[in-house]
Design a protein around this motif. Sequence first.
Motif, PDB file in Angstrom:
ATOM      1  N   GLY A   1       0.658  -1.083  -0.060  1.00  0.00           N
ATOM      2  CA  GLY A   1       0.082   0.036   0.097  1.00  0.00           C
ATOM      3  C   GLY A   1       0.881   1.266   0.017  1.00  0.00           C
ATOM      4  O   GLY A   1       2.202   1.277  -0.095  1.00  0.00           O
ATOM      5  N   SER A   2       0.066   2.406   0.196  1.00  0.00           N
ATOM      6  CA  SER A   2       0.662   3.699   0.144  1.00  0.00           C
ATOM      7  C   SER A   2       0.367   4.564   1.308  1.00  0.00           C
ATOM      8  O   SER A   2      -0.715   4.690   1.971  1.00  0.00           O
ATOM      9  N   LEU A   3       1.342   5.452   1.487  1.00  0.00           N
ATOM     10  CA  LEU A   3       0.995   6.746   2.736  1.00  0.00           C
ATOM     11  C   LEU A   3       1.777   7.899   2.042  1.00  0.00           C
ATOM     12  O   LEU A   3       2.632   7.842   1.448  1.00  0.00           O
ATOM     13  N   ARG A   4       1.115   9.073   2.374  1.00  0.00           N
ATOM     14  CA  ARG A   4       1.710  10.362   2.145  1.00  0.00           C
ATOM     15  C   ARG A   4       1.935  10.778   3.625  1.00  0.00           C
ATOM     16  O   ARG A   4       1.123  11.254   4.244  1.00  0.00           O
ATOM     17  N   LEU A   5       3.238  11.209   3.778  1.00  0.00           N
ATOM     18  CA  LEU A   5       3.541  12.008   5.044  1.00  0.00           C
ATOM     19  C   LEU A   5       3.909  13.283   4.481  1.00  0.00           C
ATOM     20  O   LEU A   5       4.135  13.740   3.542  1.00  0.00           O
ATOM     21  N   SER A   6       3.366  14.188   5.704  1.00  0.00           N
ATOM     22  CA  SER A   6       3.558  15.739   5.401  1.00  0.00           C
ATOM     23  C   SER A   6       4.281  16.314   6.693  1.00  0.00           C
ATOM     24  O   SER A   6       4.338  15.679   7.780  1.00  0.00           O
ATOM     25  N   CYS A   7       5.232  17.246   6.306  1.00  0.00           N
ATOM     26  CA  CYS A   7       6.061  18.037   7.557  1.00  0.00           C
ATOM     27  C   CYS A   7       5.814  19.441   7.169  1.00  0.00           C
ATOM     28  O   CYS A   7       6.135  20.212   6.181  1.00  0.00           O
ATOM     29  N   ALA A   8       5.102  19.940   8.161  1.00  0.00           N
ATOM     30  CA  ALA A   8       4.783  21.306   8.160  1.00  0.00           C
ATOM     31  C   ALA A   8       5.460  22.603   9.234  1.00  0.00           C
ATOM     32  O   ALA A   8       5.769  21.809  10.147  1.00  0.00           O
TER      33      ALA A   8
ATOM     34  N   THR B   1      15.822  13.717   0.978  1.00  0.00           N
ATOM     35  CA  THR B   1      16.243  15.063   1.131  1.00  0.00           C
ATOM     36  C   THR B   1      15.937  15.636  -0.173  1.00  0.00           C
ATOM     37  O   THR B   1      15.786  15.266  -1.056  1.00  0.00           O
ATOM     38  N   ILE B   2      15.640  16.903   0.064  1.00  0.00           N
ATOM     39  CA  ILE B   2      15.149  18.105  -1.104  1.00  0.00           C
ATOM     40  C   ILE B   2      15.908  19.357  -0.840  1.00  0.00           C
ATOM     41  O   ILE B   2      15.964  19.791   0.290  1.00  0.00           O
ATOM     42  N   SER B   3      16.207  19.823  -1.921  1.00  0.00           N
ATOM     43  CA  SER B   3      17.022  21.065  -1.840  1.00  0.00           C
ATOM     44  C   SER B   3      15.942  22.319  -1.450  1.00  0.00           C
ATOM     45  O   SER B   3      14.829  22.070  -1.613  1.00  0.00           O
ATOM     46  N   ARG B   4      16.669  23.556  -1.370  1.00  0.00           N
ATOM     47  CA  ARG B   4      15.518  24.580  -0.931  1.00  0.00           C
ATOM     48  C   ARG B   4      14.499  25.021  -1.866  1.00  0.00           C
ATOM     49  O   ARG B   4      13.432  25.275  -1.408  1.00  0.00           O
ATOM     50  N   SER B   5      14.747  24.785  -3.109  1.00  0.00           N
ATOM     51  CA  SER B   5      13.505  25.086  -3.998  1.00  0.00           C
ATOM     52  C   SER B   5      12.802  24.022  -4.909  1.00  0.00           C
ATOM     53  O   SER B   5      11.945  23.931  -5.394  1.00  0.00           O
TER      54      SER B   5
ATOM     55  N   THR C   1       8.904   9.405  -3.153  1.00  0.00           N
ATOM     56  CA  THR C   1       8.826  10.697  -3.485  1.00  0.00           C
ATOM     57  C   THR C   1       8.890  11.794  -2.789  1.00  0.00           C
ATOM     58  O   THR C   1       7.959  11.986  -1.890  1.00  0.00           O
ATOM     59  N   ILE C   2       9.954  12.585  -2.663  1.00  0.00           N
ATOM     60  CA  ILE C   2       9.836  13.787  -1.887  1.00  0.00           C
ATOM     61  C   ILE C   2       9.537  14.917  -2.639  1.00  0.00           C
ATOM     62  O   ILE C   2      10.148  15.113  -3.637  1.00  0.00           O
ATOM     63  N   SER C   3       8.693  15.835  -2.045  1.00  0.00           N
ATOM     64  CA  SER C   3       8.404  17.176  -2.671  1.00  0.00           C
ATOM     65  C   SER C   3       8.210  18.082  -1.790  1.00  0.00           C
ATOM     66  O   SER C   3       8.000  17.965  -0.507  1.00  0.00           O
ATOM     67  N   ARG C   4       8.066  19.520  -2.104  1.00  0.00           N
ATOM     68  CA  ARG C   4       7.837  20.521  -1.394  1.00  0.00           C
ATOM     69  C   ARG C   4       6.937  21.540  -1.931  1.00  0.00           C
ATOM     70  O   ARG C   4       6.954  21.987  -3.234  1.00  0.00           O
ATOM     71  N   ASN C   5       6.323  22.348  -0.988  1.00  0.00           N
ATOM     72  CA  ASN C   5       5.622  23.441  -1.602  1.00  0.00           C
ATOM     73  C   ASN C   5       6.081  24.774  -0.545  1.00  0.00           C
ATOM     74  O   ASN C   5       5.371  24.570   0.782  1.00  0.00           O
ATOM     75  N   ASN C   6       6.884  25.576  -0.920  1.00  0.00           N
ATOM     76  CA  ASN C   6       7.201  26.481  -0.211  1.00  0.00           C
ATOM     77  C   ASN C   6       6.265  27.569   0.114  1.00  0.00           C
ATOM     78  O   ASN C   6       6.372  28.409   0.976  1.00  0.00           O
ATOM     79  N   ALA C   7       5.313  27.866  -0.819  1.00  0.00           N
ATOM     80  CA  ALA C   7       4.145  28.688  -0.536  1.00  0.00           C
ATOM     81  C   ALA C   7       3.298  28.143   0.955  1.00  0.00           C
ATOM     82  O   ALA C   7       2.760  29.122   1.524  1.00  0.00           O
ATOM     83  N   GLU C   8       3.222  27.082   0.954  1.00  0.00           N
ATOM     84  CA  GLU C   8       2.533  26.469   2.400  1.00  0.00           C
ATOM     85  C   GLU C   8       3.722  25.883   3.255  1.00  0.00           C
ATOM     86  O   GLU C   8       3.011  25.340   4.431  1.00  0.00           O
ATOM     87  N   ASN C   9       4.871  26.168   3.262  1.00  0.00           N
ATOM     88  CA  ASN C   9       5.830  25.737   4.282  1.00  0.00           C
ATOM     89  C   ASN C   9       5.530  24.332   4.563  1.00  0.00           C
ATOM     90  O   ASN C   9       5.476  23.733   5.522  1.00  0.00           O
ATOM     91  N   ARG C  10       5.682  23.443   3.375  1.00  0.00           N
ATOM     92  CA  ARG C  10       5.296  22.085   3.647  1.00  0.00           C
ATOM     93  C   ARG C  10       6.062  21.180   2.595  1.00  0.00           C
ATOM     94  O   ARG C  10       6.455  21.594   1.504  1.00  0.00           O
ATOM     95  N   VAL C  11       6.548  19.848   3.292  1.00  0.00           N
ATOM     96  CA  VAL C  11       7.243  19.089   2.483  1.00  0.00           C
ATOM     97  C   VAL C  11       6.585  17.814   2.587  1.00  0.00           C
ATOM     98  O   VAL C  11       6.048  17.399   3.721  1.00  0.00           O
ATOM     99  N   ASN C  12       6.423  17.059   1.662  1.00  0.00           N
ATOM    100  CA  ASN C  12       5.521  15.626   1.504  1.00  0.00           C
ATOM    101  C   ASN C  12       6.603  14.419   1.033  1.00  0.00           C
ATOM    102  O   ASN C  12       7.712  14.897   0.559  1.00  0.00           O
ATOM    103  N   LEU C  13       6.267  13.478   1.739  1.00  0.00           N
ATOM    104  CA  LEU C  13       6.985  12.313   1.133  1.00  0.00           C
ATOM    105  C   LEU C  13       6.000  11.215   0.843  1.00  0.00           C
ATOM    106  O   LEU C  13       5.226  10.734   1.735  1.00  0.00           O
ATOM    107  N   GLN C  14       5.863  10.916  -0.350  1.00  0.00           N
ATOM    108  CA  GLN C  14       4.983   9.868  -0.901  1.00  0.00           C
ATOM    109  C   GLN C  14       5.549   8.367  -0.796  1.00  0.00           C
ATOM    110  O   GLN C  14       6.656   8.405  -1.343  1.00  0.00           O
ATOM    111  N   MET C  15       5.032   7.530  -0.127  1.00  0.00           N
ATOM    112  CA  MET C  15       5.848   6.226  -0.101  1.00  0.00           C
ATOM    113  C   MET C  15       4.582   5.166  -0.615  1.00  0.00           C
ATOM    114  O   MET C  15       3.590   5.001  -0.286  1.00  0.00           O
ATOM    115  N   ASN C  16       5.186   4.590  -1.824  1.00  0.00           N
ATOM    116  CA  ASN C  16       4.258   3.679  -2.453  1.00  0.00           C
ATOM    117  C   ASN C  16       5.197   2.210  -2.426  1.00  0.00           C
ATOM    118  O   ASN C  16       6.210   2.127  -1.926  1.00  0.00           O
TER     119      ASN C  16
END
Length: 128
Positions: A16-23, A50-54, A69-84
């Motif tokens: 299965g899958s989970l999506r973690l978020s860091c705010a 890990t993910i660079s600043r932009s 897969t790690i991703s970030r949305n700087n407008a929301e001050n959030r980083v996600n980790l999609q785990m499949n």
Amino acid sequence: QVQLAESGGGLVQAGGSLRLSCATSERTFSMAVVGWFRQGPGKEREFVATISRSGGTTYYGDSAKGRFTISRNNAENRVNLQMNSLKPEDTAVYYCALVVSRFSESTYYIRANDYDFWGQGTQVTVSS
């Protein structure tokens, strides 16, 4: 005081899958490198991603490559980790970490000692 909050953990069946978020409310979030680490029972803390600043550069630990897969949305001050394709071996407490970086846009860190701020962690349990 810098605060990080992980969310999205839980119990999931193998495969299965989970999506973690860091705010965070950190004002300089867009200048910060962010990493994910995990620690399972009886195991050492392990680098996950890990993910660079932009968001232009990412790097993954061997256990995560091809599945996470790690991703970030700087407008929301959030980083996600999609785990499949989760495996029982992925069971651990997952932590996000942050360090402000004044180096190049592609800078990232894989050592825990390079990070200044840590969240409290979120539990991920994968059933076999």
